[in-house]
Design a protein around this motif. Structure first.
Motif, PDB file in Angstrom:
ATOM      1  N   PHE A 176       0.840  -1.199   0.000  1.00  6.71           N
ATOM      2  CA  PHE A 176       0.000   0.000   0.000  1.00  6.71           C
ATOM      3  C   PHE A 176       0.877   1.252   0.000  1.00  6.71           C
ATOM      4  O   PHE A 176       0.624   2.204  -0.751  1.00  6.71           O
ATOM      5  N   LEU A 188       2.731   1.557  -3.451  1.00  2.98           N
ATOM      6  CA  LEU A 188       1.807   1.947  -4.512  1.00  2.98           C
ATOM      7  C   LEU A 188       1.553   3.445  -4.479  1.00  2.98           C
ATOM      8  O   LEU A 188       1.646   4.141  -5.499  1.00  2.98           O
ATOM      9  N   ASN A 189       1.262   3.976  -3.315  1.00  7.38           N
ATOM     10  CA  ASN A 189       0.984   5.411  -3.209  1.00  7.38           C
ATOM     11  C   ASN A 189       2.243   6.247  -3.395  1.00  7.38           C
ATOM     12  O   ASN A 189       2.174   7.369  -3.925  1.00  7.38           O
ATOM     13  N   ALA A 205      -0.835  -1.879  -8.695  1.00  8.40           N
ATOM     14  CA  ALA A 205      -2.304  -1.809  -8.701  1.00  8.40           C
ATOM     15  C   ALA A 205      -2.908  -3.097  -9.247  1.00  8.40           C
ATOM     16  O   ALA A 205      -3.922  -3.588  -8.720  1.00  8.40           O
ATOM     17  N   SER A 259      -2.704  -5.673  -6.632  1.00 11.38           N
ATOM     18  CA  SER A 259      -3.721  -5.401  -5.610  1.00 11.38           C
ATOM     19  C   SER A 259      -5.109  -5.799  -6.095  1.00 11.38           C
ATOM     20  O   SER A 259      -5.913  -6.359  -5.339  1.00 11.38           O
ATOM     21  N   SER A 275      -5.944   1.623  -4.208  1.00  5.63           N
ATOM     22  CA  SER A 275      -5.168   1.560  -2.960  1.00  5.63           C
ATOM     23  C   SER A 275      -6.043   1.862  -1.747  1.00  5.63           C
ATOM     24  O   SER A 275      -5.866   1.273  -0.671  1.00  5.63           O
TER      25      SER A 275
END
Length: 303
Positions: free
Chosen positions: A198, A201-202, A230, A233, A284
């Motif tokens: 997480f 990804l951000n 992503a 995820s 996310s």
């Protein structure tokens, strides 16, 4: 030879490394003589380096790396760019792969880590190859694909390198993953998404947006990393098989389309595509809600 047993003595280590180095040299010579076989290096070299990492003492790995690179350079002196472009990165990524397997790092992070290393070595090797051989790797590949005069070639290059590196590491991963159980090793496949994914990804999304105003091609590179994270995820979210997740993904996609249409004209071409990150950010958020907020709520309820 018994592969499941680690090498302890100096003789055992040297013998095993010599055998792996010989295999590497044979394949490098073969691919130099028959260029169509060049991608064999991509698969064979990481596997041999992984085996050396897992079965030999780490202190001896530099000997293996230097010997392999030196022999490959000598045996292919007329075409040393293959050694620089393929052999050296494959040895390093194989070593990292082996270390991460030993430390039971999740397989997805192994692919991400080795892909980043491969991209780094590719960028580092291009000016070195041009200096030593006079060949511009970018021009060679651009000419091969007929895009040498493409207006946005500098944006295509990092994307091309990313996909080549990722594809190489994924294919090598599946080959190595299939072989490792034969040598007594198993890969770590987590059942839940770690918080680190997480965060990464951000971070990739933020860096992609920031580099719009600094250096556009890198903005695309970070967007591709965000895309990869992503997708990973999304696979976990779909496997969760929860109606609210499906509804959130669909409604989030519709919202992202509207926001993308609004943001696209705000930056110069071809950077508008970077706002695809909007949907990655929504994914996310759904991951965070499902994996962390609901989990904490359930724990509190049980207590």
């Amino acid at each position: 030879m018994e592969f499941k047993k680690p090498r302890e003595s100096l003789v055992q280590n040297i013998t095993f490394m010599a055998m792996m180095a010989a295999i590497n040299v044979v394949f490098v010579v073969l691919t130099t003589l028959v260029p169509v076989l060049v991608f064999l290096i991509v698969f064979i070299l990481p596997l041999t380096s992984v085996l050396v990492t897992l079965h030999c003492k780490k202190i001896y790995f530099p000997i293996y790396a230097v010997a392999t690179i030196g022999l490959c350079l000598i045996c292919t002196i007329w075409k040393i760019d293959d050694t620089i472009f393929y052999v050296i990165p494959s040895i390093i990524t194989g070593f990292v792969f082996g270390l991460l397997v030993q430390y039971k790092v999740p397989s997805f992070w192994i692919i991400i880590s080795t892909t980043i290393i491969q991209i780094g070595f590719t960028y580092a090797s291009m000016p070195l190859i041009k200096f030593m051989t006079g060949r511009d790797i970018v021009e060679v590949f651009a000419s091969a694909f007929g895009i040498l005069d493409f207006k946005y070639l500098n944006y295509v290059v990092p994307c091309f390198i990313f996909f080549i590196a990722l594809g190489q590491e994924i294919i090598a991963y599946f080959i190595i993953a299939d072989e490792l159980p034969k040598f007594g090793y198993e890969l770590n496949e987590p059942k839940n998404l770690p918080l680190s994914l997480f965060i990464c990804l951000n971070s990739a999304i933020v860096l992609s947006i920031i580099f719009i105003f600094i250096y556009g091609p890198l903005s695309y590179l970070f967007m591709l990393f965000a895309l990869l994270l992503a997708i990973y995820s999304l696979i976990y979210l779909i496997k969760a098989n929860k109606p609210w997740i499906y509804a959130s993904l669909v409604s989030g996609f519709i919202l992202a389309l509207f926001l993308f249409a609004i943001c696209y004209p705000l930056v110069k071409e071809p950077l508008g595509l970077v706002f695809i990150n909007i949907y990655f950010f929504i994914v996310s958020i759904i991951v965070f809600i499902n994996n962390y907020l609901f989990k904490q709520k359930n724990i509190a309820t049980i207590k």
